[in-house]
Design a protein around this motif. Structure first.
Motif, mmCIF file in Angstrom:
data_model
loop_
_atom_site.group_PDB
_atom_site.id
_atom_site.type_symbol
_atom_site.label_atom_id
_atom_site.label_comp_id
_atom_site.label_asym_id
_atom_site.label_seq_id
_atom_site.Cartn_x
_atom_site.Cartn_y
_atom_site.Cartn_z
ATOM 1 N N LYS A 66 -2.472 -3.589 -9.202
ATOM 2 C CA LYS A 66 -3.801 -3.566 -9.813
ATOM 3 C C LYS A 66 -4.781 -2.990 -8.801
ATOM 4 C CE LYS A 66 -6.342 -7.375 -10.273
ATOM 5 N NZ LYS A 66 -6.858 -8.661 -10.790
ATOM 6 N N VAL A 67 -5.558 -1.997 -9.231
ATOM 7 C CA VAL A 67 -6.479 -1.322 -8.321
ATOM 8 C C VAL A 67 -7.889 -1.350 -8.901
ATOM 9 C CG1 VAL A 67 -7.048 0.803 -7.114
ATOM 10 C CG2 VAL A 67 -4.654 0.206 -7.491
ATOM 11 N N ILE A 74 -6.651 -3.097 -3.601
ATOM 12 C CA ILE A 74 -5.373 -3.223 -4.300
ATOM 13 C C ILE A 74 -4.983 -4.694 -4.385
ATOM 14 C CG2 ILE A 74 -2.926 -2.570 -4.252
ATOM 15 C CD1 ILE A 74 -3.899 -0.221 -2.342
ATOM 16 N N SER A 75 -4.479 -5.097 -5.529
ATOM 17 C CA SER A 75 -3.931 -6.444 -5.683
ATOM 18 C C SER A 75 -2.466 -6.341 -6.087
ATOM 19 C CB SER A 75 -4.702 -7.227 -6.748
ATOM 20 O OG SER A 75 -6.062 -7.362 -6.411
ATOM 21 N N ASN A 84 -1.155 -5.713 -0.926
ATOM 22 C CA ASN A 84 -2.073 -6.686 -1.502
ATOM 23 C C ASN A 84 -3.281 -6.918 -0.586
ATOM 24 O OD1 ASN A 84 -2.821 -8.770 -3.466
ATOM 25 N ND2 ASN A 84 -2.385 -10.208 -1.821
ATOM 26 N N GLY A 85 -4.487 -6.689 -1.128
ATOM 27 C CA GLY A 85 -5.715 -6.909 -0.366
ATOM 28 C C GLY A 85 -6.204 -5.708 0.410
ATOM 29 N N ILE A 86 -5.414 -4.636 0.460
ATOM 30 C CA ILE A 86 -5.794 -3.450 1.227
ATOM 31 C C ILE A 86 -6.758 -2.567 0.426
ATOM 32 C CG2 ILE A 86 -4.907 -1.235 2.126
ATOM 33 C CD1 ILE A 86 -4.348 -3.479 3.985
ATOM 34 N N SER A 87 -7.718 -1.971 1.109
ATOM 35 C CA SER A 87 -8.571 -0.942 0.519
ATOM 36 C C SER A 87 -8.479 0.296 1.401
ATOM 37 C CB SER A 87 -10.025 -1.405 0.430
ATOM 38 O OG SER A 87 -10.878 -0.315 0.120
ATOM 39 N N PHE A 88 -7.884 1.368 0.882
ATOM 40 C CA PHE A 88 -7.796 2.606 1.657
ATOM 41 C C PHE A 88 -9.182 3.172 1.939
ATOM 42 C CE2 PHE A 88 -3.577 2.942 -0.655
ATOM 43 C CZ PHE A 88 -2.843 2.501 0.431
ATOM 44 N N LYS A 89 -10.115 2.908 1.057
ATOM 45 C CA LYS A 89 -11.489 3.348 1.270
ATOM 46 C C LYS A 89 -12.042 2.751 2.560
ATOM 47 C CE LYS A 89 -15.970 3.440 -1.142
ATOM 48 N NZ LYS A 89 -16.064 4.896 -1.327
ATOM 49 N N SER A 101 -10.800 7.563 -2.594
ATOM 50 C CA SER A 101 -10.668 6.777 -3.822
ATOM 51 C C SER A 101 -9.216 6.364 -4.015
ATOM 52 C CB SER A 101 -11.142 7.564 -5.047
ATOM 53 O OG SER A 101 -10.229 8.591 -5.359
ATOM 54 N N THR A 102 -9.009 5.327 -4.839
ATOM 55 C CA THR A 102 -7.662 4.833 -5.140
ATOM 56 C C THR A 102 -7.596 4.435 -6.604
ATOM 57 O OG1 THR A 102 -7.580 3.901 -2.900
ATOM 58 C CG2 THR A 102 -5.833 3.233 -4.419
ATOM 59 N N ILE A 103 -6.446 4.696 -7.226
ATOM 60 C CA ILE A 103 -6.226 4.311 -8.616
ATOM 61 C C ILE A 103 -4.767 3.913 -8.794
ATOM 62 C CG2 ILE A 103 -5.680 6.669 -9.379
ATOM 63 C CD1 ILE A 103 -7.179 5.999 -12.001
#
Length: 306
Positions: A66-67, A74-75, A84-89, A101-103
């Protein structure tokens, strides 16, 4: 001025990377193995980004799980739970001074079809991605609909009535393309149960010992389409995922869908038949869809689809 973007498709086995221009033309591609430990994973990404940092003006990611496309967080992470819990942003935006951005990967596939593929001009449609499970991207009113929790289109989790009520009776299991290939190869006696080429050689030849397995699989997807269509009344559904490169996949799903409708005259008389087609993009779909999400986030004027 930097004209290109780096798009990154993160899978359980490989990370695909592509340099893509603003119009969606892929300039170069490569892939590397996916590390399965967070520190090594982030280090591998940083190394790849540094190789092209002087020619890019943004970085787009797609991945399982889930993004939240607003924060990039990200979940769960699907096959890569360490995400889980990471944000590439948060990890890369300040480091490389470009937008990030991430999807979700299934939703990226739908965006690629909306932008440049077989959902162009469609106000209400669906991309079904057949893989380990069943991913999906739902287009409503000409836009990707993600839902309150960014989980719309997670077709794997559709539940069928069963005395057991286990994952084995959910569409993510019965509609698994990986499961189909394994089942066919077991009957064929193929040493590598994941050998898609061997499985589809027999399927395309309509080997009588295995074709009923394929028909049953296509019927599962067709039933799912019937149920989705009863709720959403879509214009068009496109079939994606690796096996969609085989024309027989969409053909058999369409055949089974029509057979179900024919067996239920009241349904056929009441609900209009939905168009079922293949996705235009195969292995490049996620890369293109991820970039489209970045362009949408940036509110670029030239991304409006016609």
């Amino acid at each position: 001025m930097k004209k290109n973007y780096l798009s990154i498709d993160i899978g359980g086995t490989n990370i695909k990377l592509a340099i893509i221009d603003h119009s969606g033309q892929i300039r170069s591609k490569k892939q590397v193995r996916t590390p399965h430990e967070l520190e090594a994973f982030l280090a591998a990404l940083e190394e790849e980004i540094r190789l092209v940092k002087d020619e890019i003006r943004g970085i787009s990611f797609c991945c399982p799980g889930k993004v939240d496309t607003e924060t990039g967080r990200i979940s769960f992470g699907g096959a890569l739970p360490f995400l889980n819990g990471i944000s590439f942003k948060e990890v890369f935006e300040s480091k490389f001074q470009v937008p990030v951005s991430t999807i979700n990967d299934g939703k990226a596939a739908a965006l690629s079809e909306l932008w440049l593929g077989n959902l162009i001009g469609i106000d209400n449609g669906l991309a079904i991605v057949l893989g380990t499970g069943i991913g999906g991207g739902l287009i409503l009113d000409g836009k990707l609909y993600q839902g309150k929790q960014f989980q719309a289109g997670e077709l794997s989790f559709m539940v069928k009535q069963s005395d057991k009520t286990s994952f084995d009776d959910m569409y993510g299991k019965t509609g698994s393309a990986v499961g189909l290939i394994k089942n066919v190869n077991r009957v064929l006696g193929t040493e590598d149960l994941k050998d898609g080429a061997a499985a589809f050689e027999a399927i395309n030849q309509k080997d009588p010992s295995i074709y009923p397995i394929f028909e049953s699989y296509a019927k599962e997807i067709a039933y799912m389409i019937c149920n989705v269509q009863a709720i959403l009344d879509l214009e068009k559904i496109v079939i994606g995922g690796g096996i969609s490169a085989q024309a027989i996949v969409t053909e058999e799903i369409r055949k089974q869908y029509r057979a179900i409708r024919s067996s239920l005259p009241f349904l056929a008389a009441t609900l209009t038949e939905v168009e079922i087609d293949s996705c235009r993009f195969l292995n490049d779909a996620n890369l293109l869809g991820a970039l489209y999400q970045l362009l949408l986030n940036a509110d670029e004027e030239l991304v409006a689809h016609k």
